[in-house]
Design a protein around this motif. Structure first.
Motif, PDB file in Angstrom:
ATOM      1  N   PHE A  11       0.861  -1.186   0.000  1.00  0.00           N
ATOM      2  CA  PHE A  11       0.000   0.000   0.000  1.00  0.00           C
ATOM      3  C   PHE A  11       0.899   1.238   0.000  1.00  0.00           C
ATOM      4  CE2 PHE A  11      -3.315   2.482   2.619  1.00  0.00           C
ATOM      5  CZ  PHE A  11      -4.138   2.696   1.520  1.00  0.00           C
ATOM      6  N   SER A  12       0.797   2.040  -1.064  1.00  0.00           N
ATOM      7  CA  SER A  12       1.718   3.163  -1.259  1.00  0.00           C
ATOM      8  C   SER A  12       0.970   4.421  -1.630  1.00  0.00           C
ATOM      9  CB  SER A  12       2.637   2.890  -2.447  1.00  0.00           C
ATOM     10  OG  SER A  12       3.607   1.996  -2.112  1.00  0.00           O
ATOM     11  N   PRO A  13       1.445   5.578  -1.192  1.00  0.00           N
ATOM     12  CA  PRO A  13       0.792   6.832  -1.602  1.00  0.00           C
ATOM     13  C   PRO A  13       1.006   7.113  -3.090  1.00  0.00           C
ATOM     14  CG  PRO A  13       2.748   7.278  -0.276  1.00  0.00           C
ATOM     15  CD  PRO A  13       2.578   5.800  -0.285  1.00  0.00           C
ATOM     16  N   GLY A  14       0.339   8.166  -3.577  1.00  0.00           N
ATOM     17  CA  GLY A  14       0.472   8.541  -4.989  1.00  0.00           C
ATOM     18  C   GLY A  14       1.895   8.985  -5.307  1.00  0.00           C
ATOM     19  N   HIS A  15       2.239   8.928  -6.593  1.00  0.00           N
ATOM     20  CA  HIS A  15       3.611   9.236  -7.010  1.00  0.00           C
ATOM     21  C   HIS A  15       3.971  10.701  -6.767  1.00  0.00           C
ATOM     22  CE1 HIS A  15       2.124  11.382 -10.512  1.00  0.00           C
ATOM     23  NE2 HIS A  15       1.227  10.415 -10.636  1.00  0.00           N
ATOM     24  N   HIS A  16       2.922  11.570  -6.631  1.00  0.00           N
ATOM     25  CA  HIS A  16       3.186  13.001  -6.464  1.00  0.00           C
ATOM     26  C   HIS A  16       3.499  13.359  -5.006  1.00  0.00           C
ATOM     27  CE1 HIS A  16      -0.995  11.985  -5.767  1.00  0.00           C
ATOM     28  NE2 HIS A  16      -0.973  12.915  -4.847  1.00  0.00           N
ATOM     29  N   VAL A  17       3.345  12.397  -4.097  1.00  0.00           N
ATOM     30  CA  VAL A  17       3.469  12.702  -2.658  1.00  0.00           C
ATOM     31  C   VAL A  17       4.936  12.762  -2.243  1.00  0.00           C
ATOM     32  CG1 VAL A  17       3.026  11.780  -0.334  1.00  0.00           C
ATOM     33  CG2 VAL A  17       1.233  11.735  -2.062  1.00  0.00           C
ATOM     34  N   TRP A  18       5.294  13.874  -1.610  1.00  0.00           N
ATOM     35  CA  TRP A  18       6.630  13.984  -1.012  1.00  0.00           C
ATOM     36  C   TRP A  18       6.529  13.476   0.415  1.00  0.00           C
ATOM     37  CZ3 TRP A  18      11.385  15.149  -2.855  1.00  0.00           C
ATOM     38  CH2 TRP A  18      11.412  15.411  -4.226  1.00  0.00           C
ATOM     39  N   VAL A  19       7.306  12.448   0.723  1.00  0.00           N
ATOM     40  CA  VAL A  19       7.195  11.811   2.035  1.00  0.00           C
ATOM     41  C   VAL A  19       8.125  12.504   3.016  1.00  0.00           C
ATOM     42  CG1 VAL A  19       7.500   9.650   3.289  1.00  0.00           C
ATOM     43  CG2 VAL A  19       6.601   9.621   0.958  1.00  0.00           C
ATOM     44  N   LYS A  20       7.543  12.974   4.119  1.00  0.00           N
ATOM     45  CA  LYS A  20       8.355  13.648   5.156  1.00  0.00           C
ATOM     46  C   LYS A  20       7.605  13.570   6.482  1.00  0.00           C
ATOM     47  CE  LYS A  20       6.762  18.352   4.397  1.00  0.00           C
ATOM     48  NZ  LYS A  20       5.712  18.639   3.614  1.00  0.00           N
ATOM     49  N   PRO A  21       8.315  13.738   7.602  1.00  0.00           N
ATOM     50  CA  PRO A  21       7.622  13.666   8.895  1.00  0.00           C
ATOM     51  C   PRO A  21       6.481  14.684   8.954  1.00  0.00           C
ATOM     52  CG  PRO A  21       9.980  13.585   9.224  1.00  0.00           C
ATOM     53  CD  PRO A  21       9.773  13.894   7.765  1.00  0.00           C
ATOM     54  N   LEU A  22       5.356  14.287   9.524  1.00  0.00           N
ATOM     55  CA  LEU A  22       4.194  15.178   9.558  1.00  0.00           C
ATOM     56  C   LEU A  22       4.457  16.344  10.505  1.00  0.00           C
ATOM     57  CD1 LEU A  22       1.394  12.507   9.662  1.00  0.00           C
ATOM     58  CD2 LEU A  22       2.261  13.771   7.698  1.00  0.00           C
ATOM     59  N   GLU A  23       4.093  17.530  10.027  1.00  0.00           N
ATOM     60  CA  GLU A  23       4.398  18.725  10.830  1.00  0.00           C
ATOM     61  C   GLU A  23       3.760  18.671  12.212  1.00  0.00           C
ATOM     62  OE1 GLU A  23       3.429  21.753   8.010  1.00  0.00           O
ATOM     63  OE2 GLU A  23       5.214  21.125   6.891  1.00  0.00           O
ATOM     64  N   GLU A  24       2.567  18.088  12.302  1.00  0.00           N
ATOM     65  CA  GLU A  24       1.891  18.010  13.610  1.00  0.00           C
ATOM     66  C   GLU A  24       2.777  17.290  14.635  1.00  0.00           C
ATOM     67  OE1 GLU A  24       0.716  17.096  10.551  1.00  0.00           O
ATOM     68  OE2 GLU A  24      -1.389  16.596  10.691  1.00  0.00           O
ATOM     69  N   LEU A  25       3.674  16.407  14.150  1.00  0.00           N
ATOM     70  CA  LEU A  25       4.490  15.621  15.085  1.00  0.00           C
ATOM     71  C   LEU A  25       5.860  16.231  15.337  1.00  0.00           C
ATOM     72  CD1 LEU A  25       3.792  11.973  13.882  1.00  0.00           C
ATOM     73  CD2 LEU A  25       2.988  13.068  15.966  1.00  0.00           C
TER      74      LEU A  25
END
Ligand SMILES: O=C(O)CCC(=O)C(=O)O
Ligand SMILES: [Fe+2]
Length: 312
Positions: free
Chosen positions: A286-300
């Motif tokens: 299960f993978s996000p869309g190709h346009h998604v930049w993966v990075k730690p979520l700002e809320e965290l």
């Protein structure tokens, strides 16, 4: 796989011990709604302490799983020349492949890969300024004729379960249930059939060498033979994940580890083979869309340094 290819021999420190410890502990989570109030904390514990868990009463019809498992067996039972008609090549990474290497050692397995939505698109290069996309197109063998339909039906069931799990993971990180959903538009989910033939040198080779899954989540259907091992976070020991009928094994992939800024961890695993029998497994990645930049979520990461830089 015929004769033993020396490329399959693992370095001494990575060879499996044949007497293995059974992991009683991998949490088993009952997803039936009667237990709903427990799910979030159970999933949080499992993702923190194990990186792996199993689910039962997951809602995937057993008929759908049986059909895809049968179709996978029929496909791998074909003569090699038939399977090679749908081989992966330099242009198309989907289809049949029997010379996968993990960390430069050949795995004792053959695989068949397909994407859930074909064509799927992935960036042609890791360079963020490079906008070109590669198109991935499924290759369907002539036999078994039902393979395509069976895979499409199973993929729909996997996506339903994957979104249910994603919602629970989101809640267990303290977010709304749908926090991640938009990131999975135009996702690049794929299904793999793994076949591990009997191996004359099970103490020297591995069906799949140690690795972590690069995706967000993996939902694995394993048969009743067993062979999957997980590296314990506590002491680094390899323990076997005992097959339990009608369950799925779920593991956190690298992307969830990054999103959660290491709250949840993607854990190493590998597959042992045996000399007596073959084994089959079917992971859904299960993978996000190709346009998604993966990075730690700002809320965290408020007030803290993120542990990872964005990647795609
Ligand atoms: O066959 C298995 O049990 C696991 C396979 C696996 O880890 C993978 O395909 O990424
Ligand atoms: Fe894996």
């Amino acid at each position: 796989m015929g004769e033993v290819d020396p490329a399959c021999i693992q370095d001494t420190q990575h060879r499996p011990k044949l007497a293995v410890i059974e992991a009683e502990g991998i949490p088993l989570i009952d997803l039936s709604s009667a237990n709903a109030f427990n799910h979030v904390s159970q999933i949080a514990d499992a993702c923190k302490n194990w990186g792996f868990f199993q689910v039962i009463n997951h809602g995937v019809p057993s008929e759908s799983r049986r059909k895809i498992e049968d179709a996978a067996r029929k496909f791998f039972a074909l003569p090699l020349e038939e399977k090679r008609k749908v081989s992966r090549d330099e242009v198309n990474p989907l289809g049949y492949f029997d010379t996968e290497h993990t960390k430069n050692v050949r795995d004792w397995k053959e695989v068949f890969d397909l994407v859930v939505s074909s064509p799927a698109f992935i960036p042609a290069s890791p360079d963020p300024d490079e906008k070109e996309l590669n198109e991935l197109i499924n290759q369907w063998p002539q036999y078994p004729p039902e393979l395509r339909e069976v895979c499409e039906e199973y993929a729909r069931e996997m996506e339903k379960l994957a979104f249910k799990l994603l919602g629970l993971i989101s809640l267990s990180l303290g977010f709304p249930e749908n926090r991640f959903n938009l990131l999975f538009e135009e996702s690049t989910n794929f299904i793999r059939f793994n076949h591990y033939p009997p191996c004359p040198i099970p103490h020297l080779a591995l069906g799949a060498g140690r690795h972590k899954d690069g995706v967000a989540l993996t939902i694995l259907a394993q048969d009743d033979v067993g062979g999957l091992q997980v590296k314990l976070k506590t002491n680094g020991e390899w323990v076997r994940v005992k097959p339990t009928p009608d369950t799925y094994i779920i593991n956190v992939g690298d992307i969830v580890q990054v999103w959660s800024n290491d709250t949840f961890e993607s854990v190493e695993h590998r597959v042992m083979v045996n000399s007596e029998g073959e084994r089959f497994s079917i992971p859904f990645f299960f993978s996000p869309g190709h346009h998604v930049w993966v990075k730690p979520l700002e809320e965290l990461t408020k007030g803290e340094k993120p542990k990872y830089r964005a990647y795609n």
